[in-house]
Design a protein around this motif. Structure first.
Motif, PDB file in Angstrom:
ATOM      1  N   VAL A  78       0.795  -1.243   0.000  1.00 26.53           N
ATOM      2  CA  VAL A  78       0.000   0.000   0.000  1.00 26.53           C
ATOM      3  C   VAL A  78       0.822   1.286   0.000  1.00 26.53           C
ATOM      4  O   VAL A  78       0.305   2.350  -0.331  1.00 26.53           O
ATOM      5  N   ILE A  79       2.105   1.198   0.359  1.00 29.04           N
ATOM      6  CA  ILE A  79       2.904   2.420   0.594  1.00 29.04           C
ATOM      7  C   ILE A  79       3.008   3.303  -0.649  1.00 29.04           C
ATOM      8  O   ILE A  79       3.027   4.523  -0.552  1.00 29.04           O
ATOM      9  N   MET A  80       3.043   2.678  -1.840  1.00 26.11           N
ATOM     10  CA  MET A  80       3.152   3.486  -3.062  1.00 26.11           C
ATOM     11  C   MET A  80       1.939   4.407  -3.223  1.00 26.11           C
ATOM     12  O   MET A  80       2.029   5.450  -3.862  1.00 26.11           O
ATOM     13  N   GLY A  81       0.813   4.005  -2.640  1.00 28.46           N
ATOM     14  CA  GLY A  81      -0.399   4.822  -2.728  1.00 28.46           C
ATOM     15  C   GLY A  81      -0.300   6.143  -1.987  1.00 28.46           C
ATOM     16  O   GLY A  81      -1.142   7.029  -2.169  1.00 28.46           O
ATOM     17  N   LEU A  82       0.734   6.298  -1.152  1.00 29.46           N
ATOM     18  CA  LEU A  82       0.924   7.585  -0.459  1.00 29.46           C
ATOM     19  C   LEU A  82       1.464   8.647  -1.412  1.00 29.46           C
ATOM     20  O   LEU A  82       1.322   9.846  -1.169  1.00 29.46           O
ATOM     21  N   SER A  83       2.084   8.208  -2.485  1.00 27.95           N
ATOM     22  CA  SER A  83       2.727   9.136  -3.415  1.00 27.95           C
ATOM     23  C   SER A  83       1.753  10.164  -4.002  1.00 27.95           C
ATOM     24  O   SER A  83       1.998  11.367  -3.930  1.00 27.95           O
ATOM     25  N   PRO A  84       0.607   9.733  -4.575  1.00 27.37           N
ATOM     26  CA  PRO A  84      -0.338  10.728  -5.110  1.00 27.37           C
ATOM     27  C   PRO A  84      -0.907  11.644  -4.017  1.00 27.37           C
ATOM     28  O   PRO A  84      -1.262  12.791  -4.295  1.00 27.37           O
ATOM     29  N   ILE A  85      -0.972  11.141  -2.779  1.00 27.93           N
ATOM     30  CA  ILE A  85      -1.528  11.950  -1.680  1.00 27.93           C
ATOM     31  C   ILE A  85      -0.528  13.033  -1.271  1.00 27.93           C
ATOM     32  O   ILE A  85      -0.892  14.183  -1.031  1.00 27.93           O
ATOM     33  N   LEU A  86       0.761  12.674  -1.219  1.00 32.11           N
ATOM     34  CA  LEU A  86       1.771  13.606  -0.704  1.00 32.11           C
ATOM     35  C   LEU A  86       2.401  14.496  -1.779  1.00 32.11           C
ATOM     36  O   LEU A  86       3.056  15.484  -1.460  1.00 32.11           O
ATOM     37  N   GLY A  87       2.251  14.117  -3.043  1.00 30.44           N
ATOM     38  CA  GLY A  87       2.778  14.966  -4.113  1.00 30.44           C
ATOM     39  C   GLY A  87       4.245  14.710  -4.433  1.00 30.44           C
ATOM     40  O   GLY A  87       4.940  13.965  -3.747  1.00 30.44           O
ATOM     41  N   ARG A  88       4.704  15.387  -5.483  1.00 29.92           N
ATOM     42  CA  ARG A  88       6.022  15.119  -6.071  1.00 29.92           C
ATOM     43  C   ARG A  88       7.186  15.324  -5.087  1.00 29.92           C
ATOM     44  O   ARG A  88       8.002  14.438  -4.885  1.00 29.92           O
ATOM     45  N   GLN A  89       7.244  16.498  -4.467  1.00 29.70           N
ATOM     46  CA  GLN A  89       8.426  16.799  -3.655  1.00 29.70           C
ATOM     47  C   GLN A  89       8.556  15.870  -2.451  1.00 29.70           C
ATOM     48  O   GLN A  89       9.634  15.364  -2.143  1.00 29.70           O
ATOM     49  N   ASN A  90       7.441  15.667  -1.764  1.00 34.03           N
ATOM     50  CA  ASN A  90       7.465  14.757  -0.605  1.00 34.03           C
ATOM     51  C   ASN A  90       7.804  13.329  -1.020  1.00 34.03           C
ATOM     52  O   ASN A  90       8.482  12.604  -0.295  1.00 34.03           O
ATOM     53  N   THR A  91       7.319  12.934  -2.205  1.00 37.29           N
ATOM     54  CA  THR A  91       7.622  11.579  -2.701  1.00 37.29           C
ATOM     55  C   THR A  91       9.128  11.438  -2.920  1.00 37.29           C
ATOM     56  O   THR A  91       9.746  10.470  -2.472  1.00 37.29           O
ATOM     57  N   VAL A 148       8.018  -8.526  -0.451  1.00 35.66           N
ATOM     58  CA  VAL A 148       8.122  -7.079  -0.214  1.00 35.66           C
ATOM     59  C   VAL A 148       8.547  -6.391  -1.510  1.00 35.66           C
ATOM     60  O   VAL A 148       7.950  -5.402  -1.947  1.00 35.66           O
ATOM     61  N   ARG A 149       9.600  -6.921  -2.150  1.00 37.11           N
ATOM     62  CA  ARG A 149      10.111  -6.311  -3.383  1.00 37.11           C
ATOM     63  C   ARG A 149       9.043  -6.319  -4.479  1.00 37.11           C
ATOM     64  O   ARG A 149       8.853  -5.336  -5.186  1.00 37.11           O
ATOM     65  N   LEU A 150       8.342  -7.442  -4.578  1.00 42.81           N
ATOM     66  CA  LEU A 150       7.375  -7.564  -5.663  1.00 42.81           C
ATOM     67  C   LEU A 150       6.158  -6.682  -5.431  1.00 42.81           C
ATOM     68  O   LEU A 150       5.573  -6.154  -6.375  1.00 42.81           O
ATOM     69  N   ASN A 151       5.772  -6.509  -4.165  1.00 48.09           N
ATOM     70  CA  ASN A 151       4.643  -5.618  -3.871  1.00 48.09           C
ATOM     71  C   ASN A 151       4.969  -4.178  -4.261  1.00 48.09           C
ATOM     72  O   ASN A 151       4.101  -3.420  -4.697  1.00 48.09           O
ATOM     73  N   ILE A 152       6.233  -3.797  -4.105  1.00 46.60           N
ATOM     74  CA  ILE A 152       6.654  -2.456  -4.526  1.00 46.60           C
ATOM     75  C   ILE A 152       6.612  -2.352  -6.054  1.00 46.60           C
ATOM     76  O   ILE A 152       6.036  -1.415  -6.614  1.00 46.60           O
ATOM     77  N   ILE A 153       7.194  -3.329  -6.725  1.00 42.71           N
ATOM     78  CA  ILE A 153       7.250  -3.296  -8.192  1.00 42.71           C
ATOM     79  C   ILE A 153       5.854  -3.281  -8.809  1.00 42.71           C
ATOM     80  O   ILE A 153       5.598  -2.571  -9.775  1.00 42.71           O
ATOM     81  N   SER A 154       4.934  -4.031  -8.202  1.00 41.43           N
ATOM     82  CA  SER A 154       3.599  -4.154  -8.809  1.00 41.43           C
ATOM     83  C   SER A 154       2.776  -2.883  -8.671  1.00 41.43           C
ATOM     84  O   SER A 154       1.723  -2.752  -9.275  1.00 41.43           O
ATOM     85  N   ASN A 155       3.247  -1.923  -7.863  1.00 40.88           N
ATOM     86  CA  ASN A 155       2.505  -0.666  -7.694  1.00 40.88           C
ATOM     87  C   ASN A 155       3.264   0.569  -8.180  1.00 40.88           C
ATOM     88  O   ASN A 155       2.955   1.693  -7.791  1.00 40.88           O
TER      89      ASN A 155
END
Length: 592
Positions: free
Chosen positions: A350-363, A382-389
């Motif tokens: 789920v962590i990649m989903g924080l990116s659109p919420i926090l925006g470019r600079q925070n990401t 863990v690695r694959l969950n990151i890659i898949s998102n």
């Protein structure tokens, strides 16, 4: 006279047969007879079904659980067979008996059928027939009947008189305080259902005290069910009452001694967040969520980690960024290196989903370092969950930033010494290709995909072959012709026969993805040229490949080009090559 006697015997026949079958020692026969009940009822007609069949069934509740389960299910659909809703009460006696048996699944099915039948009662019939049944079950000597009673209050409450409603609330209160934990558990599980139909004043005066007591029960299995009721009750109350009537109990559940109760709070957290509203979320739920993310039990941390994205997304927009950055992100950073792999894996999903919420600079500043750390995690999941998102991040920071930061980690995974890790990244390559686009893929990842075809582990070569097919399906046959196929065909001339075999395996899967023109024009000549290979195993696979790709060939080339080669292989000195060639000849003949 004889004729009328005979007619009388015929009229009794279905019941007589049913009695015989239900007394038979064979469980399957008894089960089959129960499954035919609706047919028997149709044959008897509604009056005899009411006067003979239903009383008979009521008296035979002594059977195997499997038979009783089938009976409980059948009776729920019997209303039309006894004469319609005005006679639905006739079905109550056998279902009441079934609702008291020892086997849980039978009781549950009986309650389900009773709920169905109750909805077909008129208000008068509910008061006259259904409520007395409910009262008998609720006051029964055995806990089995009292647990069944808990599931019946909500279906009749709203359609009975005020005095009867008061009586029902009183009975439900008694069940919430029952001596037997199983009964309290059943009451706790049905509290939210009853809350939906009770008037607001009685929700506050009667049901909330029941909820508070259940949430403080000595048994954690009862307390955790109160969490579900907490969501329903908070949704039903005006916002100003939530703080006073629900929050003290919710705070207590969040810090409960039992990890199972805390786990249930974590599981229901985003539902609770929506129910209590933004102000209480900010003052109470954010600190509670922090404590769940830091919980001593891995199961609780994993359940909370799973909710990180949704919780952050639902935060009040005015305070969203500051709450995440100051309160949630520090906990997330700790979870990235959690000792438990299930926790890390839940977070990675789920962590990649924080990116659109926090925006470019925070990401770039705060999330990318975490993603990179997770991409190097020892746990493949863990690695694959990151890659898949990755697409979530790609949308926010763009491909250039991604390639600089993530590509080295992807390449590292692709070249990992453990073949299972390489295999896992191959599996995600089509997904990555779709997320990163064809241009980026060709520039950065294409060569990797070709390298895998020459891996020393067969499983990797096989996975890489299937990967090519998926990539062609994604980018199209023209891309395949220009980018992939020349490199695949070059392998047919490799010194190592294993790579020549891989070339054939690739052709097997590419033929379907590329279509007739490319298969006939480009792939077939290479296969035919390999028919004279010095290694029997390669010739054997040439025959198999010709059979496999023949449906994707222009049929005009089968006789002049394919058939002579197969005939030649059919005369091969190697027995396996001959066998494979003869199979291919038969297969191709079948096509014609």
């Amino acid at each position: 006279m004889a004729a009328s006697d005979s007619a009388g015997d015929d009229s009794l026949y279905p019941i007589a047969v049913l009695i015989d079958e239900l007394k038979n020692e064979d469980v399957q026969l008894r089960l089959n007879s129960i499954k035919k009940l609706s047919t028997i009822a149709l044959a008897l007609g509604v009056e005899r079904t009411r006067s003979e069949l239903i009383p008979f069934l009521t008296e035979t509740i002594y059977d195997e659980d499997e038979v009783l389960l089938a009976l409980a299910e059948q009776l729920g659909n019997f209303t039309t067979l006894v004469g319609g809703p005005e006679y639905a009460y006739c079905l109550l006696p056998p279902l009441e008996s079934l609702a008291t048996v020892e086997e849980t699944v039978v009781r549950e099915k009986a309650v389900e059928s009773l709920r169905t039948v109750a909805q077909q009662h008129s208000p008068a019939d509910l008061e006259q027939h259904f409520v007395p049944l409910l009262q008998r079950l609720a006051a029964g000597d055995w806990f089995t009947s009292r647990t069944s009673a808990c599931g019946l209050f909500s279906v009749c409450y709203s359609r009975v008189s005020p005095s009867m409603k008061e009586n029902l609330r009183s009975h439900f209160r008694a069940l919430c305080q029952d001596d037997t934990p199983m009964v309290r558990r059943a009451a706790a599980s049905k509290l939210s259902e009853l809350a939906q139909v009770v008037e607001l004043e009685y929700l506050k005066s009667d049901l909330i005290p029941m909820f508070v007591n259940l949430a403080q029960d000595e048994q954690d299995s009862v307390r955790l069910l109160a969490v579900d009721a907490c969501v329903s009750i908070a949704n039903l109350l005006p916002q100003e009452d939530v703080e006073q009537l629900v929050m003290p109990t919710l705070r207590q559940c969040t810090g409960d001694n039992s990890w199972r109760v805390r786990y249930m709070v974590a599981e229901k957290f985003t539902e609770l967040q929506k129910a209590v509203g933004p102000d209480i979320t900010r003052t109470d739920l954010v600190p509670a969520f922090q404590s769940l993310l830091k919980d001593s039990e891995a199961e609780v941390r994993a359940a909370a980690a799973n909710k990180v994205k949704d919780f952050c997304q639902n935060l009040d927009k005015a305070h969203q960024e500051s709450l995440i950055m100051n309160n949630i992100l520090p906990c997330v950073k700790d979870l990235v290196s959690d000792p438990n792999q299930h926790v890390k894996s839940a977070l990675a999903s789920v962590i990649m989903g924080l990116s659109p919420i926090l925006g470019r600079q925070n990401t770039v500043d705060h999330l990318l370092p975490l993603f990179l750390s997770q991409l190097k995690d020892e746990c493949p999941e863990v690695r694959l969950n990151i890659i898949s998102n990755l697409d979530c991040v790609n949308e926010v920071i763009g491909i250039q930033q991604l390639s600089q930061s993530l590509l080295p980690a992807i390449v590292e995974l692709a070249e990992d010494s453990k073949w299972r890790v390489r295999s896992a990244i191959i599996e995600y390559m089509p997904l990555l290709a779709g997320q990163l686009g064809q241009e980026f893929f060709d520039e950065k990842l294409n060569s990797l995909c070709m390298t895998w075809l020459m891996d020393h582990v067969f499983a990797i070569r096989e996975a890489a072959t299937l990967n090519l097919k998926k990539l062609v399906e994604q980018f199209g046959s023209e891309w395949a012709e220009n980018t992939i196929i020349p490199k695949v065909l070059a392998m047919s001339r490799d010194q190592n026969y294993l790579y020549r075999m891989t070339c054939l395996f690739c052709i097997n899967v590419l033929a379907e993805a590329c279509g007739t023109d490319i298969t006939t024009r480009l792939l077939l000549p290479t296969v035919l040229s390999m028919a004279g290979d010095k290694v029997a195993n390669v010739r054997f696979n040439v025959a198999k490949t010709l059979q496999k790709i023949s449906p994707h060939l222009d049929q005009a080339v089968i006789q002049p080009q394919v058939k002579p080669i197969l005939d030649k292989l059919n005369a091969d000195p190697d027995i396996d090559v001959k066998y494979s060639a003869s199979e291919a000849i038969a297969g191709i003949a079948g096509l014609g």
